[in-house]
Design a protein around this motif. Structure first.
Motif, PDB file in Angstrom:
ATOM      1  N   GLN A 226     -15.013 -42.030 -18.043  1.00 33.92           N
ATOM      2  CA  GLN A 226     -15.949 -40.954 -18.363  1.00 33.92           C
ATOM      3  C   GLN A 226     -15.960 -40.661 -19.872  1.00 33.92           C
ATOM      4  O   GLN A 226     -14.923 -40.734 -20.514  1.00 33.92           O
ATOM      5  CB  GLN A 226     -15.575 -39.670 -17.604  1.00 33.92           C
ATOM      6  CG  GLN A 226     -15.873 -39.722 -16.116  1.00 33.92           C
ATOM      7  CD  GLN A 226     -15.538 -38.407 -15.442  1.00 33.92           C
ATOM      8  OE1 GLN A 226     -14.554 -37.758 -15.799  1.00 33.92           O
ATOM      9  NE2 GLN A 226     -16.335 -38.035 -14.445  1.00 33.92           N
TER      10      GLN A 226
ATOM     11  N   LEU B 257     -10.132 -35.406 -17.026  1.00 34.11           N
ATOM     12  CA  LEU B 257     -11.135 -36.405 -17.366  1.00 34.11           C
ATOM     13  C   LEU B 257     -10.781 -37.698 -16.657  1.00 34.11           C
ATOM     14  O   LEU B 257      -9.691 -38.237 -16.820  1.00 34.11           O
ATOM     15  CB  LEU B 257     -11.170 -36.615 -18.890  1.00 34.11           C
ATOM     16  CG  LEU B 257     -12.267 -37.518 -19.424  1.00 34.11           C
ATOM     17  CD1 LEU B 257     -13.634 -36.917 -19.156  1.00 34.11           C
ATOM     18  CD2 LEU B 257     -12.075 -37.728 -20.917  1.00 34.11           C
ATOM     19  N   LYS B 258     -11.676 -38.220 -15.843  1.00 36.32           N
ATOM     20  CA  LYS B 258     -11.439 -39.454 -15.092  1.00 36.32           C
ATOM     21  C   LYS B 258     -11.613 -40.668 -16.008  1.00 36.32           C
ATOM     22  O   LYS B 258     -12.348 -40.613 -16.994  1.00 36.32           O
ATOM     23  CB  LYS B 258     -12.404 -39.543 -13.919  1.00 36.32           C
ATOM     24  CG  LYS B 258     -12.227 -38.432 -12.884  1.00 36.32           C
ATOM     25  CD  LYS B 258     -13.235 -38.593 -11.777  1.00 36.32           C
ATOM     26  CE  LYS B 258     -13.094 -37.467 -10.738  1.00 36.32           C
ATOM     27  NZ  LYS B 258     -14.059 -37.623  -9.636  1.00 36.32           N
TER      28      LYS B 258
ATOM     29  N   GLU C  37     -20.793 -42.742 -17.734  1.00 36.95           N
ATOM     30  CA  GLU C  37     -20.972 -41.415 -17.141  1.00 36.95           C
ATOM     31  C   GLU C  37     -20.445 -40.369 -18.117  1.00 36.95           C
ATOM     32  O   GLU C  37     -19.296 -40.436 -18.539  1.00 36.95           O
ATOM     33  CB  GLU C  37     -20.213 -41.318 -15.819  1.00 36.95           C
ATOM     34  CG  GLU C  37     -20.342 -39.940 -15.185  1.00 36.95           C
ATOM     35  CD  GLU C  37     -19.472 -39.798 -13.942  1.00 36.95           C
ATOM     36  OE1 GLU C  37     -19.445 -38.687 -13.373  1.00 36.95           O
ATOM     37  OE2 GLU C  37     -18.823 -40.792 -13.557  1.00 36.95           O
TER      38      GLU C  37
ATOM     39  N   VAL D 115     -17.409 -37.915 -23.026  1.00 39.25           N
ATOM     40  CA  VAL D 115     -17.631 -36.485 -23.211  1.00 39.25           C
ATOM     41  C   VAL D 115     -18.623 -36.269 -24.361  1.00 39.25           C
ATOM     42  O   VAL D 115     -18.738 -37.116 -25.240  1.00 39.25           O
ATOM     43  CB  VAL D 115     -16.311 -35.745 -23.512  1.00 39.25           C
ATOM     44  CG1 VAL D 115     -15.381 -35.831 -22.329  1.00 39.25           C
ATOM     45  CG2 VAL D 115     -15.654 -36.293 -24.771  1.00 39.25           C
TER      46      VAL D 115
ATOM     47  N   PHE E 151     -19.228 -36.769 -18.898  1.00 36.44           N
ATOM     48  CA  PHE E 151     -18.649 -35.596 -18.235  1.00 36.44           C
ATOM     49  C   PHE E 151     -19.053 -34.340 -18.997  1.00 36.44           C
ATOM     50  O   PHE E 151     -18.951 -34.291 -20.220  1.00 36.44           O
ATOM     51  CB  PHE E 151     -17.117 -35.719 -18.202  1.00 36.44           C
ATOM     52  CG  PHE E 151     -16.444 -34.568 -17.501  1.00 36.44           C
ATOM     53  CD1 PHE E 151     -16.386 -34.510 -16.113  1.00 36.44           C
ATOM     54  CD2 PHE E 151     -15.897 -33.529 -18.231  1.00 36.44           C
ATOM     55  CE1 PHE E 151     -15.776 -33.451 -15.478  1.00 36.44           C
ATOM     56  CE2 PHE E 151     -15.288 -32.460 -17.605  1.00 36.44           C
ATOM     57  CZ  PHE E 151     -15.221 -32.431 -16.211  1.00 36.44           C
ATOM     58  N   GLN E 152     -19.540 -33.344 -18.257  1.00 35.98           N
ATOM     59  CA  GLN E 152     -19.973 -32.103 -18.880  1.00 35.98           C
ATOM     60  C   GLN E 152     -18.854 -31.063 -18.801  1.00 35.98           C
ATOM     61  O   GLN E 152     -18.577 -30.519 -17.728  1.00 35.98           O
ATOM     62  CB  GLN E 152     -21.228 -31.561 -18.199  1.00 35.98           C
ATOM     63  CG  GLN E 152     -22.452 -32.436 -18.369  1.00 35.98           C
ATOM     64  CD  GLN E 152     -22.862 -32.544 -19.821  1.00 35.98           C
ATOM     65  OE1 GLN E 152     -22.715 -31.593 -20.564  1.00 35.98           O
ATOM     66  NE2 GLN E 152     -23.375 -33.713 -20.204  1.00 35.98           N
TER      67      GLN E 152
END
Length: 444
Positions: free
Chosen positions: A73, A69-70, A58, A75, A60-61
């Motif tokens: 995730q 930030l999980k 996934e 970037v 993250f935007q």
């Protein structure tokens, strides 16, 4: 602690353009580390979605604010990532370069592109690389340097200098195979070239002056006209060519042409050449007077009913008088201009005004005032003022001249009043009145 997410094999330009879809994905190989996933088609490692575990990542935007930030995730490339020492969580925001392009349009666009399909990413990346390879395989639109040099060298062989052109034109003019029409075209081309001082001097050194004088002696009036035009353009403001022209017999040829029966258009060009030859050249002016130049011009003046030749003749005489007066005026520093004394000596030998009186010009010039052309009248008034020092007694006894001055004074005064009523400027007519008043003051 801060870190900057690394980019893939593509340049930042591609990353910016495809930011909603592209950017090398960062994934957690362990719960506490971020990694950069390389291009899957690079041959040396993984790419975006290089294995099944990375395909499901996934992304993250981030935006311009720090966000948590999980775990798990990734970037986009170019993002700033930091570890919050107080909470132990990682935080992310857009990098400096990304912030430059962070506009409201991008913010709205990210709402619809937050979820990225890894398969779509791989297809897009592959398409870009294929396009790049196809561009590399296409033949270049640029030609080799050596080939360009060769073409330029061939072109240079076709470029003629002015000297080469004049040499070619002279050879063509002297050829027995050249027609009259071709000779006319050659003279027209030479007239254009000799406006440059160096070209005129070079043409004379090539023997072109004798060719031009030969054209003046031609039985074809078209050749005479064009040859006179070339001669006038060559000697204008060119002392070197003026000297060579006088020494080559140009003055006698021009006076002979004027003294013989010729069409008006030929005489106009011959007068132009004569005026250019005499201007600022006291040596030529002296020879002009000694060879009966004023007598020839007076006959031409009397025969010209239209006034166009009269105006040109009077203008030429006025210029000769004026330049002689200027050369004797104070103000020139002999140290700065060592040739000034010599020019004064040469002009002193030119007895122009005395001969103007002797040849009857004090009676001839006033006849030009009978013209209906304002320009003709102006030229006559200026010449009459310039000749006043030797012609004043004849002016006072010339009833026709006095009557003309009176009537012209009334006419131009009325024109000034008419212009004032219409709200127009009266500069030219006021100047005419001033010339008339100046001459009337001298005559009284």
């Amino acid at each position: 602690m801060f870190s900057h997410a690394g980019g893939g094999s593509l340049t930042w330009c591609f990353l910016v353009l495809l930011l909603p879809l592209l950017g090398s994905a960062l994934s957690h190989k362990s719960e506490g580390a971020l990694t950069v996933v390389e291009d899957a088609d690079g041959g040396g490692g993984g790419g975006v979605g290089g294995d099944e575990e990375e395909d499901a990542v996934e992304v993250f935007q981030p935006n311009e604010q720090w966000q948590t930030l999980k775990p798990g995730q990734a970037v986009p490339a170019g993002s700033h990532v930091r570890l919050n020492l107080q909470t132990g969580e990682r935080e992310v925001r857009l990098g400096e370069e990304q912030l430059k392009y962070w506009t409201q349009e991008h913010r709205e666009g990210e709402k619809s592109t937050a979820a990225i399909d890894p398969d779509e990413l791989k297809r897009a990346m592959k398409k870009i690389k294929e396009d790049l390879r196809s561009q590399d395989s296409k033949p270049s639109g640029f030609r080799p340097l050596e080939e360009l040099k060769k073409d330029m060298a061939e072109l240079d062989l076709l470029v003629e200098t002015d000297v080469q052109i004049m040499r070619r034109l002279l050879d063509q003019f002297n050829s027995s195979d050249t027609t009259t029409e071709q000779r006319l075209a050659i003279l027209q081309e030479l007239e254009y070239l000799v406006h440059q001082v160096d070209n005129a001097q070079t043409l004379c050194s090539m023997g072109g002056l004798s060719l031009i004088l030969g054209g003046l002696n031609s039985s074809d009036v078209r050749l005479q006209e064009n040859a006179a035009f070339v001669l006038g353009s060559a000697v204008a403001s060119n002392p070197v060519v003026q000297v060579q022209a006088v020494e080559g017999g140009a003055l006698q040829t021009l006076l002979t042409t004027l003294a013989t029966t010729q069409p008006l258009h030929v005489k106009k060009k011959v007068l132009f050449a004569l005026a250019c030859l005499l201007r600022h050249f006291p040596y030529a002016q002296h020879h002009f007077l000694s060879h009966g130049g004023l007598q020839i011009l007076s006959e031409l003046f009397r025969a010209d009913a239209g006034g166009i030749l009269r105006t040109r003749i009077v203008t030429m005489l006025y210029d000769m008088i004026s330049e002689k007066e200027l050369i004797f005026q104070a103000g020139l520093d002999a140290v700065q201009d060592p040739s000034h004394k010599e020019r004064q000596r040469q002009y002193a030998e030119v007895s122009l005004q005395d001969q103007l009186m002797e040849k009857g010009w004090c009676r001839l010039v006033p006849q030009l005032l009978q013209s209906t052309e304002h320009d003709y009248r102006e030229k006559a008034l200026r010449a009459l003022l310039a000749m006043a020092s030797v012609c004043l007694d004849q002016y006072r006894s010339d009833s026709s001249l006095l009557g003309s001055l009176h009537s012209l004074r009334l006419q131009y005064s009325e024109l000034i009043q008419s212009e004032m009523i219409l709200g127009e400027e009266s500069g030219y007519f006021a100047e005419m009145v001033e010339l008339i008043d100046s001459l009337q003051v001298k005559v009284k």
